[in-house]
Design an enzyme around this catalytic site. Structure first.
Site, mmCIF file in Angstrom:
data_model
loop_
_atom_site.group_PDB
_atom_site.id
_atom_site.type_symbol
_atom_site.label_atom_id
_atom_site.label_comp_id
_atom_site.label_asym_id
_atom_site.label_seq_id
_atom_site.Cartn_x
_atom_site.Cartn_y
_atom_site.Cartn_z
ATOM 1 N N ARG A 174 25.015 45.977 39.661
ATOM 2 C CA ARG A 174 25.078 44.273 39.218
ATOM 3 C C ARG A 174 23.975 43.671 40.421
ATOM 4 O O ARG A 174 23.133 42.416 39.765
ATOM 5 C CB ARG A 174 26.126 43.496 39.757
ATOM 6 N N GLU A 198 31.607 32.639 41.432
ATOM 7 C CA GLU A 198 30.924 34.032 41.822
ATOM 8 C C GLU A 198 30.122 32.917 42.619
ATOM 9 O O GLU A 198 29.208 32.734 43.792
ATOM 10 C CB GLU A 198 30.520 34.935 41.592
HETATM 11 N N1 MTE Z 1 38.686 30.598 45.201
HETATM 12 C C1 MTE Z 1 39.162 30.853 45.641
HETATM 13 N N2 MTE Z 1 40.537 29.904 47.008
HETATM 14 N N3 MTE Z 1 40.352 32.611 45.933
HETATM 15 C C2 MTE Z 1 39.479 33.317 45.451
HETATM 16 O O1 MTE Z 1 40.207 35.370 46.097
HETATM 17 N N4 MTE Z 1 38.149 34.397 44.558
HETATM 18 C C3 MTE Z 1 36.555 34.305 43.933
HETATM 19 C C4 MTE Z 1 36.330 32.777 42.657
HETATM 20 N N5 MTE Z 1 36.746 32.046 43.644
HETATM 21 C C5 MTE Z 1 38.481 32.997 44.582
HETATM 22 C C6 MTE Z 1 37.769 32.531 44.474
HETATM 23 C C7 MTE Z 1 35.954 35.384 42.826
HETATM 24 S S1 MTE Z 1 35.925 36.668 43.544
HETATM 25 C C8 MTE Z 1 36.268 35.430 41.705
HETATM 26 S S2 MTE Z 1 35.099 36.685 40.372
HETATM 27 C C9 MTE Z 1 36.977 33.853 40.986
HETATM 28 O O2 MTE Z 1 37.291 33.357 41.870
HETATM 29 C C10 MTE Z 1 37.705 35.035 40.196
HETATM 30 O O3 MTE Z 1 38.747 33.857 39.161
HETATM 31 P P1 MTE Z 1 37.888 32.760 37.929
HETATM 32 O O4 MTE Z 1 37.407 34.011 37.196
HETATM 33 O O5 MTE Z 1 38.917 32.079 37.602
HETATM 34 O O6 MTE Z 1 36.874 32.191 38.412
HETATM 35 N N1 HPA Z 2 32.212 41.900 38.074
HETATM 36 C C1 HPA Z 2 33.514 42.199 38.323
HETATM 37 N N2 HPA Z 2 34.258 42.606 38.620
HETATM 38 C C2 HPA Z 2 33.964 43.312 37.491
HETATM 39 C C3 HPA Z 2 32.884 44.003 36.823
HETATM 40 C C4 HPA Z 2 31.538 42.974 36.687
HETATM 41 O O1 HPA Z 2 30.979 43.131 35.350
HETATM 42 N N3 HPA Z 2 33.150 45.210 35.604
HETATM 43 C C5 HPA Z 2 33.892 45.435 36.787
HETATM 44 N N4 HPA Z 2 34.944 45.067 37.154
HETATM 45 MO MO1 MOS Z 3 35.060 38.414 41.338
HETATM 46 S S1 MOS Z 3 34.237 40.257 42.934
HETATM 47 O O1 MOS Z 3 34.315 39.007 40.112
HETATM 48 O O2 MOS Z 3 36.811 39.406 42.123
#
Ligand code: MTE
Ligand code: HPA
Ligand code: MOS
Length: 775
Positions: A324, A727
């Site tokens: 990534r 993210e």
């Molecule tokens: N927001 C909160 N409040 N707590 C979390 O742990 N994790 C982040 C983001 N926002 C997180 C957060 C990460 S790493 C990801 S990948 C996404 O939320 C995952 O949730 P989603 O796919 O529903 O956005």
């Molecule tokens: N993003 C986040 N988490 C993951 C991914 C990715 O692309 N691939 C495997 N786990």
């Molecule tokens: Mo988020 S780093 O893809 O859990």
């Protein structure tokens, strides 16, 4: 049979898509009633866990004597790797990633012996009595050492497009450089925890603070020599995950399950903050080396870049994370010739893992640093150079991994934001301030992000959901995603309520459970609502269609003449309450339960060729920052942050804005104050809030404003045209970082005081001093 309807809802929220519905647990969060794993009452006879951790970075375990531990008061079991009945392995991609050290220890902090006792104090006291003999082995502790020894956890990877050597040779200007960005601890408020409850016939039920219950299920089954159908994993909510709970909860869940199996009691494993820091992995720190070719106007012509990442002792997700970084190494920029190489370095330290952005922030920060340096080299404004190098129009549309950028809007967002903050005027004002002030210096930066949405391992881009309509008209929703504070559940409830045309309050969200929706992917890659939202929508649509068919039959009209809205069902000029239709359908023996499934279309990726269309679409955003540094001490303040972010047609603007603000501040912490520091023996010395500084209230930019970009819409068919948001905003941390870089540059005109991340006050001071010494 008498009618039986659910109680009426006092203040129903109809048509909730795009509304700022509050987080479903908001009231429970603030009243303290929300139940986390540690709040679940211990079953009778439940035990607690403490693990003895390795004191050595790399050593052979010559012998383990646990007799005195077992004789300690309150101790029920003490186990090492030899006591594992099944697989001692939690590797998510590659095998041989141990739960308990497997004859060798590979980092200071690795669990070696797990002890279950009446309470954790007694387990901890007993641990001191273990007699373990180690024989030291040579340890690799830094990225530089790993690179010198070619020590990798998996083979290096490369993405390449164009003739880089020729493009560099022909470029009017070239710059070589080295850059670095630091690790970051997740610092979720709730540390790692699992509660394992043995059931009849060898089965196990586990509550795990995990973004990936299906993987925990698989790993627990593996270590106990069970099949997946003998293990159930449940997750109601996490107190934050941020990627740190994508794979590593399996270690804690397996240890609790092994001890539960051994003792026949329920066993909880809850680590304190220090142990969480010492055991679990963090964001990968990277060393970056590059050569960039460009012309007089700062147009980028060629980039040759090498990423070396600290993977730690095992691979975990490091290969995908490095990938990534490579994907995002050009961020919003079209560069005709690109070669990006990534090395997942093996070090005898914690196994680094997913962290919000998943390598993307590391790639983007490097890209923005390089563009900043090119601009300064040519005496141009960095924003001018950024805009010149943006993607589009054709032929400037193809990435270095073969994907055509079809939805580019960073140029528009940047134009809107630059106008809004009056960029040119602020430049003049800040230059004037710097000319008048010898000690304090101000800096500014405006950066954008282009973040690819989809798991790059294509198979993970699938989701399932289970929707029940009970015969009182209430709706129960279950799906494969997990709630970690990000507001996923409320968004999916909004989608389901919309589908049925009922009030949001009618939909009850239930805990993620491997017994309800199987084979789920991690809630990660920001794709939680994209994937599970579509699956839940399909499940709801299926039940709705059955109801429509039933109502159509009642009135002798066609199914398409039946409308669901405002809690009512309309057909043939007649209106019935939703709950009445449900009750009647139930009595007519219509099935009121359905599963839904979704697999992201259009994506493909050939990793060996490093070519394809790995991302369904891109998310975009931009941030403008100002900072002031004190050139005598290195201290600084981020004075201002203005963010404009594209979430498509937002499902829930309040939740999305929270994600934008939180993600940005978390990123700001990564590039400013959060420093992970190992001593020379490889011992992590920053393992508590006393030594590890996450941003707190007073670190907030004095002026802080985040907005969702208004004309936003996803060109792809995502759920209600929304975009992922979790993210991407973290990567906007490039803006505060480069505002500090700009302030440093103002302190030493004509030089480039090189800042690396995190730009702690010491680093700011050192960068200035070094540049001055060279002047
Ligand atoms: N927001 C909160 N409040 N707590 C979390 O742990 N994790 C982040 C983001 N926002 C997180 C957060 C990460 S790493 C990801 S990948 C996404 O939320 C995952 O949730 P989603 O796919 O529903 O956005
Ligand atoms: N993003 C986040 N988490 C993951 C991914 C990715 O692309 N691939 C495997 N786990
Ligand atoms: Mo988020 S780093 O893809 O859990």
């Amino acid at each position: 049979m008498a009618e039986r309807y659910a109680p009426a809802i006092a203040e129903p929220t109809f048509d909730p898509i795009g509304k700022s519905a509050k987080h479903d647990s908001a009231a429970l969060h603030v009243s303290g009633e929300a139940v986390y794993v540690d709040d679940v009452p211990m079953p009778k006879g439940g035990l607690e866990t403490y693990c003895l951790l390795s004191p050595k970075p790399h050593a052979k375990i010559v012998s383990i004597d646990l007799e005195d531990v077992l004789n300690s008061p309150g101790v029920h079991a003490a186990i090492c790797w030899k006591d594992i009945p099944g697989r001692n392995d939690v590797g998510p991609i590659f095998p041989n990633e141990p739960i308990l050290a497997n004859g060798v220890v590979e980092y200071i902090g690795q669990p070696v012996v797990a002890i279950a006792a009446d309470n954790v104090k007694r387990a901890r006291a007993a641990a001191k009595k273990a007699k373990i003999v180690y024989e030291d082995l040579p340890a690799v502790l830094t990225i530089d050492d790993a690179m010198a020894q070619k020590a990798y956890v998996a083979p290096p990877n490369k993405m390449e497009r164009g003739d880089v050597a020729a493009a560099l040779a022909n470029a009017p200007h070239r710059l070589k450089g080295e850059f670095a960005n630091g690790a970051q601890d997740h610092f979720y408020l709730e540390g790692h925890i699992a509660l394992a409850h043995p059931l009849e016939d060898g089965q196990m039920r586990v509550l795990s603070s995990s973004q990936h219950p299906s993987e925990v299920q698989k790993m627990v089954a593996g270590c106990l020599n069970l099949s997946a159908n003998q293990v159930t994993v449940e997750m109601r909510r996490m107190g934050g995950g941020f990627g740190g709970k994508e794979t590593q909860p399996a270690i804690f869940a397996c240890i609790a399950s092994l001890l539960a199996r051994r003792t026949g009691h329920a066993v909880k494993y809850r680590v304190d903050r220090d142990d969480d820091f010492m055991i679990s992995g963090k964001r990968h720190d990277f060393r970056v080396r590059y050569e960039v070719g460009f012309d007089d106007d700062g147009n980028l012509l060629a980039l040759d870049i090498e990423y070396a990442a600290r993977a730690g002792h095992v691979a975990d997700l490091s290969t995908s994370i490095v990938d990534r970084a490579l994907f995002h190494t050009t961020n919003t920029y079209f560069i005709p010739a690109v070669r990006a190489t990534g090395y997942p370095c093996k070090t005898h330290t914690q196994s680094n893992t997913a962290f919000r952005g998943f390598g993307g922030p590391q790639g983007i920060l490097a890209a923005e640093h390089i563009v900043d340096r090119v601009a300064r080299h040519r005496g141009l404004d960095p924003l001018t150079v950024r805009r010149r190098n943006f993607y589009g129009p054709a032929p400037r549309v193809q990435t270095h991994f073969g994907q055509t950028v079809e939805d580019f809007v960073a140029d528009k967002i940047v134009a809107d934001l630059a106008k809004d903050v009056d960029y040119d005027k602020r430049r003049k004002e800040i230059d004037a301030f710097n000319a008048a002030n010898p000690i304090l210096k101000k800096g500014m930066a405006l950066c954008a992000v282009q973040f690819g949405i989809s798991f790059t391992a294509i198979q993970f881009n699938q989701a399932g959901a289970l929707v029940h309509v009970y015969n009182d008209g209430s709706i129960s929703l279950n799906h494969g995603g997990t709630e970690m504070g990000q507001g996923l559940h409320v968004k999916i409830a909004q989608i389901v309520a919309h589908e049925f045309g009922v009030a949001l309050e009618r939909v009850r969200i239930t805990a993620t459970d491997t017994g309800k929706v199987p084979n789920t992917s991690a809630t990660a890659a920001s794709a939680g609502s994209d994937l599970n939202g579509q699956a839940a929508r399909r499940a709801a649509a299926e039940i709705k269609q059955r109801l429509a068919q039933f109502v159509a039959g009642l009135h002798g009209v066609s199914e398409t003449d039946v409308a669901f809205a405002n809690g009512e069902v309309r057909a043939a000029g007649k209106t019935m309450k939703f709950e009445e239709v449900v009750w009647r359908a139930y009595n007519a023996r219509v099935s009121l339960s359905a599963t839904g499934f979704y697999a992201t279309p259009k994506i493909h990726w050939d990793r060996a060729k490093a070519w394809g269309r790995p991302f369904f679409y891109f998310a975009y955003g931009a941030a403008y920052c100002e900072a002031t540094i004190d050139t005598l001490t290195g201290e600084y303040k981020i004075d201002r942050a203005e963010i404009l972010h594209d979430t498509g047609r937002s499902l829930n603007p309040a939740v999305d804005l929270g994600q934008v603000e939180g993600g940005f501040i978390q990123g700001m912490g990564w590039v400013t104050s959060e420093e992970i520091w190992f001593d020379k023996t490889g011992r992590l010395r920053t393992h508590a809030p006393s030594t590890y500084k996450i941003p707190i209230a007073r670190d907030m930019p004095t002026q802080f404003r985040a907005r969702l970009w208004a004309p936003a819409e996803n060109v792809e068919e995502t759920v209600h045209k929304s975009k992922a948001v979790g993210e991407p905003p973290l990567t906007l941390a490039a803006a505060p970082f480069l505002a500090l870089q700009d302030a440093c540059a103002a302190a030493v005109p004509g030089r480039y005081p090189l800042l690396v991340a995190p730009a702690t006050p010491e680093r700011v001071l050192n960068a200035i001093d070094k540049a001055r010494a060279g002047a």
